[in-house]
Design a protein around this motif. Structure first.
Motif, PDB file in Angstrom:
ATOM      1  N   ASP A   1      47.903 -32.012 -58.121  1.00  0.00           N
ATOM      2  CA  ASP A   1      48.314 -31.447 -59.407  1.00  0.00           C
ATOM      3  C   ASP A   1      47.307 -30.414 -59.884  1.00  0.00           C
ATOM      4  OD1 ASP A   1      50.419 -33.188 -59.372  1.00  0.00           O
ATOM      5  OD2 ASP A   1      49.355 -34.741 -60.509  1.00  0.00           O
ATOM      6  N   LYS A   2      47.661 -29.760 -60.960  1.00  0.00           N
ATOM      7  CA  LYS A   2      46.761 -28.774 -61.551  1.00  0.00           C
ATOM      8  C   LYS A   2      45.481 -29.473 -62.032  1.00  0.00           C
ATOM      9  CE  LYS A   2      46.945 -24.956 -64.879  1.00  0.00           C
ATOM     10  NZ  LYS A   2      45.503 -24.858 -64.787  1.00  0.00           N
ATOM     11  N   LEU A   3      44.367 -28.777 -61.885  1.00  0.00           N
ATOM     12  CA  LEU A   3      43.075 -29.328 -62.252  1.00  0.00           C
ATOM     13  C   LEU A   3      43.060 -29.736 -63.725  1.00  0.00           C
ATOM     14  CD1 LEU A   3      40.381 -29.773 -60.858  1.00  0.00           C
ATOM     15  CD2 LEU A   3      39.689 -27.522 -61.660  1.00  0.00           C
ATOM     16  N   ASP A   4      42.634 -30.968 -63.964  1.00  0.00           N
ATOM     17  CA  ASP A   4      42.612 -31.466 -65.329  1.00  0.00           C
ATOM     18  C   ASP A   4      41.199 -31.345 -65.901  1.00  0.00           C
ATOM     19  OD1 ASP A   4      43.740 -32.461 -67.579  1.00  0.00           O
ATOM     20  OD2 ASP A   4      44.129 -34.471 -66.783  1.00  0.00           O
TER      21      ASP A   4
ATOM     22  N   GLU B   1      38.507 -18.675 -62.443  1.00  0.00           N
ATOM     23  CA  GLU B   1      39.578 -18.652 -63.451  1.00  0.00           C
ATOM     24  C   GLU B   1      39.028 -18.689 -64.872  1.00  0.00           C
ATOM     25  OE1 GLU B   1      43.039 -20.828 -60.751  1.00  0.00           O
ATOM     26  OE2 GLU B   1      42.178 -21.913 -62.443  1.00  0.00           O
TER      27      GLU B   1
ATOM     28  N   LYS C   1      37.250 -21.921 -57.387  1.00  0.00           N
ATOM     29  CA  LYS C   1      38.472 -21.386 -57.989  1.00  0.00           C
ATOM     30  C   LYS C   1      38.423 -21.556 -59.514  1.00  0.00           C
ATOM     31  CE  LYS C   1      43.452 -21.743 -57.187  1.00  0.00           C
ATOM     32  NZ  LYS C   1      44.091 -22.891 -57.865  1.00  0.00           N
TER      33      LYS C   1
ATOM     34  N   THR D   1      37.656 -26.103 -54.901  1.00  0.00           N
ATOM     35  CA  THR D   1      38.283 -26.317 -56.209  1.00  0.00           C
ATOM     36  C   THR D   1      37.394 -25.799 -57.332  1.00  0.00           C
ATOM     37  OG1 THR D   1      39.349 -28.292 -55.308  1.00  0.00           O
ATOM     38  CG2 THR D   1      39.332 -28.066 -57.701  1.00  0.00           C
TER      39      THR D   1
ATOM     40  N   GLU E   1      41.432 -33.451 -53.347  1.00  0.00           N
ATOM     41  CA  GLU E   1      40.893 -32.127 -53.671  1.00  0.00           C
ATOM     42  C   GLU E   1      39.538 -31.920 -53.000  1.00  0.00           C
ATOM     43  OE1 GLU E   1      42.762 -30.760 -57.910  1.00  0.00           O
ATOM     44  OE2 GLU E   1      41.228 -32.302 -57.981  1.00  0.00           O
TER      45      GLU E   1
END
Ligand code: FE
Length: 143
Positions: free
Chosen positions: A2-5, A33, A29, A26, A21
């Motif tokens: 899932d999207k990184l929390d 971002e 990235k 990770t 992950e």
């Protein structure tokens, strides 16, 4: 995966890495971002597949080894800087296996097997890196 929390509290980020992950990729990235240019990374968690390096100062090269099996991430620590305008992460890790044996080194990769609890402290500034012939490493470079 899932999207990184994560949550941000002022200049600090709390990040939850999930099973499967890969830590370095990770986080690289993520800092890209979030446009984090300088900071400190700390973390704990669990991995079952990691590659760590040991820098040979004579050969000026890394000897890397792969570690597998359930391991606690006792400590993940490092920093975020920049090289040629791109985020540059330098991370080290200490791992403990089921027998209580510790191994670690310069972190190349680690796949999360349970969770990864990461805290990033953002520092308001910029520090670059430059390749140094004498050591064979990309050293901090101050303006
Ligand atoms: Fe290192």
């Amino acid at each position: 995966v899932d999207k990184l929390d994560y949550r941000r509290f002022k200049d600090k980020y709390i990040v939850r890495l999930q099973k499967g992950e890969e830590v370095v990729e990770t986080l690289e990235k993520f800092v890209k971002e979030e446009k984090i240019r300088l900071g400190r990374i700390t973390g704990i968690g669990a991995t079952d597949n990691a590659t760590v390096g040991f820098f040979d100062t004579k050969e000026k090269d890394y000897h890397s080894k792969k570690l597998t099996g359930d391991m606690e991430i006792l400590n993940l620590s490092g920093n975020i800087s920049e090289m040629e305008g791109e985020p540059y992460l330098h991370l080290h890790i200490t791992l403990e296996d089921a027998k209580g044996v510790l191994q670690g080194g310069h972190l190349n990769s680690a796949v999360i097997s349970a969770t990864g609890e990461i805290i990033i402290d953002v520092i308001d500034g910029v520090v670059g890196r430059n390749y140094d012939d004498e050591t064979g490493l990309n050293l901090f470079e101050f303006e």
